[in-house]
Scaffold this motif. Structure first.
Motif, mmCIF file in Angstrom:
data_model
loop_
_atom_site.group_PDB
_atom_site.id
_atom_site.type_symbol
_atom_site.label_atom_id
_atom_site.label_comp_id
_atom_site.label_asym_id
_atom_site.label_seq_id
_atom_site.Cartn_x
_atom_site.Cartn_y
_atom_site.Cartn_z
ATOM 1 N N THR A 122 -9.181 -1.565 -15.487
ATOM 2 C CA THR A 122 -8.497 -0.802 -14.442
ATOM 3 C C THR A 122 -9.199 -1.048 -13.116
ATOM 4 N N GLY A 123 -8.427 -1.041 -12.053
ATOM 5 C CA GLY A 123 -9.005 -1.264 -10.737
ATOM 6 C C GLY A 123 -8.212 -0.576 -9.648
ATOM 7 N N ALA A 124 -8.942 -0.160 -8.626
ATOM 8 C CA ALA A 124 -8.309 0.474 -7.470
ATOM 9 C C ALA A 124 -7.508 -0.571 -6.696
ATOM 10 N N ARG A 125 -6.479 -0.107 -6.013
ATOM 11 C CA ARG A 125 -5.693 -0.982 -5.145
ATOM 12 C C ARG A 125 -5.672 -0.359 -3.765
ATOM 13 N N ARG A 126 -5.963 -1.190 -2.774
ATOM 14 C CA ARG A 126 -5.886 -0.699 -1.405
ATOM 15 C C ARG A 126 -5.472 -1.842 -0.483
ATOM 16 N N GLU A 127 -4.900 -1.464 0.623
ATOM 17 C CA GLU A 127 -4.413 -2.433 1.596
ATOM 18 C C GLU A 127 -5.561 -3.299 2.097
ATOM 19 N N GLY A 128 -5.312 -4.587 2.230
ATOM 20 C CA GLY A 128 -6.326 -5.498 2.739
ATOM 21 C C GLY A 128 -7.381 -5.888 1.723
ATOM 22 N N GLN A 129 -7.135 -5.615 0.455
ATOM 23 C CA GLN A 129 -8.095 -5.926 -0.600
ATOM 24 C C GLN A 129 -8.378 -7.425 -0.620
ATOM 25 N N THR A 130 -9.647 -7.787 -0.847
ATOM 26 C CA THR A 130 -10.035 -9.200 -0.882
ATOM 27 C C THR A 130 -10.744 -9.520 -2.198
ATOM 28 N N ILE A 131 -10.873 -10.804 -2.465
ATOM 29 C CA ILE A 131 -11.573 -11.290 -3.654
ATOM 30 C C ILE A 131 -12.356 -12.536 -3.263
ATOM 31 N N ILE A 132 -13.506 -12.728 -3.899
ATOM 32 C CA ILE A 132 -14.315 -13.924 -3.678
ATOM 33 C C ILE A 132 -14.723 -14.472 -5.035
ATOM 34 N N TYR A 133 -14.687 -15.790 -5.173
ATOM 35 C CA TYR A 133 -15.119 -16.480 -6.386
ATOM 36 C C TYR A 133 -16.364 -17.283 -6.029
ATOM 37 N N PRO A 134 -17.568 -16.716 -6.270
ATOM 38 C CA PRO A 134 -18.797 -17.429 -5.937
ATOM 39 C C PRO A 134 -19.172 -18.425 -7.048
ATOM 40 N N VAL A 135 -19.995 -19.389 -6.704
ATOM 41 C CA VAL A 135 -20.554 -20.292 -7.704
ATOM 42 C C VAL A 135 -21.676 -19.535 -8.417
ATOM 43 N N ALA A 136 -21.678 -19.558 -9.748
ATOM 44 C CA ALA A 136 -22.688 -18.847 -10.525
ATOM 45 C C ALA A 136 -23.089 -19.706 -11.722
ATOM 46 N N ARG B 294 -24.930 -19.141 -14.472
ATOM 47 C CA ARG B 294 -24.732 -18.551 -15.807
ATOM 48 C C ARG B 294 -23.252 -18.586 -16.197
ATOM 49 N N ALA B 295 -22.389 -18.225 -15.276
ATOM 50 C CA ALA B 295 -20.958 -18.232 -15.560
ATOM 51 C C ALA B 295 -20.450 -19.670 -15.746
ATOM 52 N N LEU B 296 -20.978 -20.599 -14.971
ATOM 53 C CA LEU B 296 -20.591 -22.005 -15.089
ATOM 54 C C LEU B 296 -20.901 -22.529 -16.487
ATOM 55 N N ALA B 297 -22.028 -22.106 -17.064
ATOM 56 C CA ALA B 297 -22.414 -22.524 -18.418
ATOM 57 C C ALA B 297 -21.409 -22.050 -19.465
ATOM 58 N N HIS B 298 -20.616 -21.010 -19.144
ATOM 59 C CA HIS B 298 -19.598 -20.480 -20.062
ATOM 60 C C HIS B 298 -18.182 -20.893 -19.645
ATOM 61 N N GLY B 299 -18.076 -21.821 -18.696
ATOM 62 C CA GLY B 299 -16.764 -22.248 -18.221
ATOM 63 C C GLY B 299 -16.037 -21.177 -17.441
ATOM 64 N N ALA B 300 -16.810 -20.274 -16.787
ATOM 65 C CA ALA B 300 -16.206 -19.122 -16.111
ATOM 66 C C ALA B 300 -16.577 -19.028 -14.641
ATOM 67 N N SER B 301 -16.944 -20.145 -14.018
ATOM 68 C CA SER B 301 -17.272 -20.132 -12.590
ATOM 69 C C SER B 301 -16.608 -21.306 -11.896
ATOM 70 N N VAL B 302 -16.263 -21.079 -10.635
ATOM 71 C CA VAL B 302 -15.778 -22.178 -9.805
ATOM 72 C C VAL B 302 -16.959 -23.084 -9.469
ATOM 73 N N GLU B 303 -16.666 -24.306 -9.072
ATOM 74 C CA GLU B 303 -17.736 -25.220 -8.662
ATOM 75 C C GLU B 303 -17.949 -25.189 -7.158
ATOM 76 N N THR B 304 -16.955 -24.667 -6.436
ATOM 77 C CA THR B 304 -17.045 -24.493 -4.992
ATOM 78 C C THR B 304 -16.507 -23.107 -4.656
ATOM 79 N N GLU B 305 -17.279 -22.303 -3.929
ATOM 80 C CA GLU B 305 -16.863 -20.943 -3.602
ATOM 81 C C GLU B 305 -15.515 -20.932 -2.883
ATOM 82 N N THR B 306 -14.695 -19.931 -3.237
ATOM 83 C CA THR B 306 -13.380 -19.781 -2.613
ATOM 84 C C THR B 306 -12.970 -18.315 -2.617
ATOM 85 N N ASP B 307 -12.054 -17.970 -1.724
ATOM 86 C CA ASP B 307 -11.463 -16.636 -1.733
ATOM 87 C C ASP B 307 -9.991 -16.701 -2.153
ATOM 88 N N SER B 308 -9.605 -17.837 -2.731
ATOM 89 C CA SER B 308 -8.224 -18.059 -3.139
ATOM 90 C C SER B 308 -8.100 -18.035 -4.670
#
Length: 192
Positions: free
Chosen positions: A136-150, A152-166
């Motif tokens: 569950t998550g809150a919703r509000r106007e102007g909400q943003t998301i970021i996908y950083p390079v990580a 530990r997550a990369l080792a599990h196939g769960a990280s982007v290789e280049t940071e993005t907000d898309s």
């Protein structure tokens, strides 16, 4: 008086197609599938659920989002990310690995995770059976998301290789979400 929403079968189950209150069992609700990220029961009728029914109007929850996720062993729930709004998670069955702020935590049924806005996280299914997470998550106007390079997550196939907000860029290497139920339906709590 608030009217009851009309539920309609969209091919993978029932979803609301008009405003109002409703009751739907998880076994009867609409589901989405993704080969990389597992299954999702989204409860509301977003664009993905209605992709094959352009004649219907999406019925989104205005203040809070709810999703039931089924993670397959070894697969992530999505890409490591942080949102600008609070998110919370409850493991209902099975086990998973929580990747949170560059740490790893093993989770089991009834473990609860609170992520204040800006908390970087994702989950990876573990064990021999699917893991079921209530999200569950809150919703509000102007909400943003970021996908950083990580790492530990990369080792599990769960990280982007280049940071993005898309979200589109973060999910580009993976197949699109499609209507469908989890593969191991018989092993899930609501199937009994």
């Amino acid at each position: 008086m608030v009217e009851e929403a009309r539920l309609e079968d969209v091919g993978s189950g029932l979803t609301p197609v008009s405003p109002g209150w409703f009751v739907v069992n998880v076994a009867d609700a609409a589901w989405l599938r993704n080969d990389a990220f597992g299954g999702r029961c989204v409860f509301e009728s977003n664009g993905r659920v209605l992709a094959e029914r352009p004649d219907l109007e999406p019925q989104m929850f205005a203040e809070t989002g709810f999703t039931l996720a089924v993670l397959e062993p070894g697969k992530p729930s999505g890409m490591y990310h942080a949102e600008s709004a609070q998110e919370d998670f409850l493991v209902l069955s099975g086990t998973c690995l929580l990747l949170l702020e560059d740490e790893e935590r093993s989770l089991r049924a009834w473990d609860f995770v609170h992520c204040p806005a800006g908390t970087r996280h994702t989950f990876v299914g573990t064990g021999d059976t699917p893991c079921v997470l209530f999200m569950t998550g809150a919703r509000r106007e102007g909400q943003t998301i970021i996908y950083p390079v990580a790492e530990r997550a990369l080792a599990h196939g769960a990280s982007v290789e280049t940071e993005t907000d898309s979200p589109h860029e973060a999910d580009t290497p993976f197949a699109h979400w499609r209507l469908g139920r989890p593969d191991d339906w018989a092993d899930l709590p609501w199937a009994g």
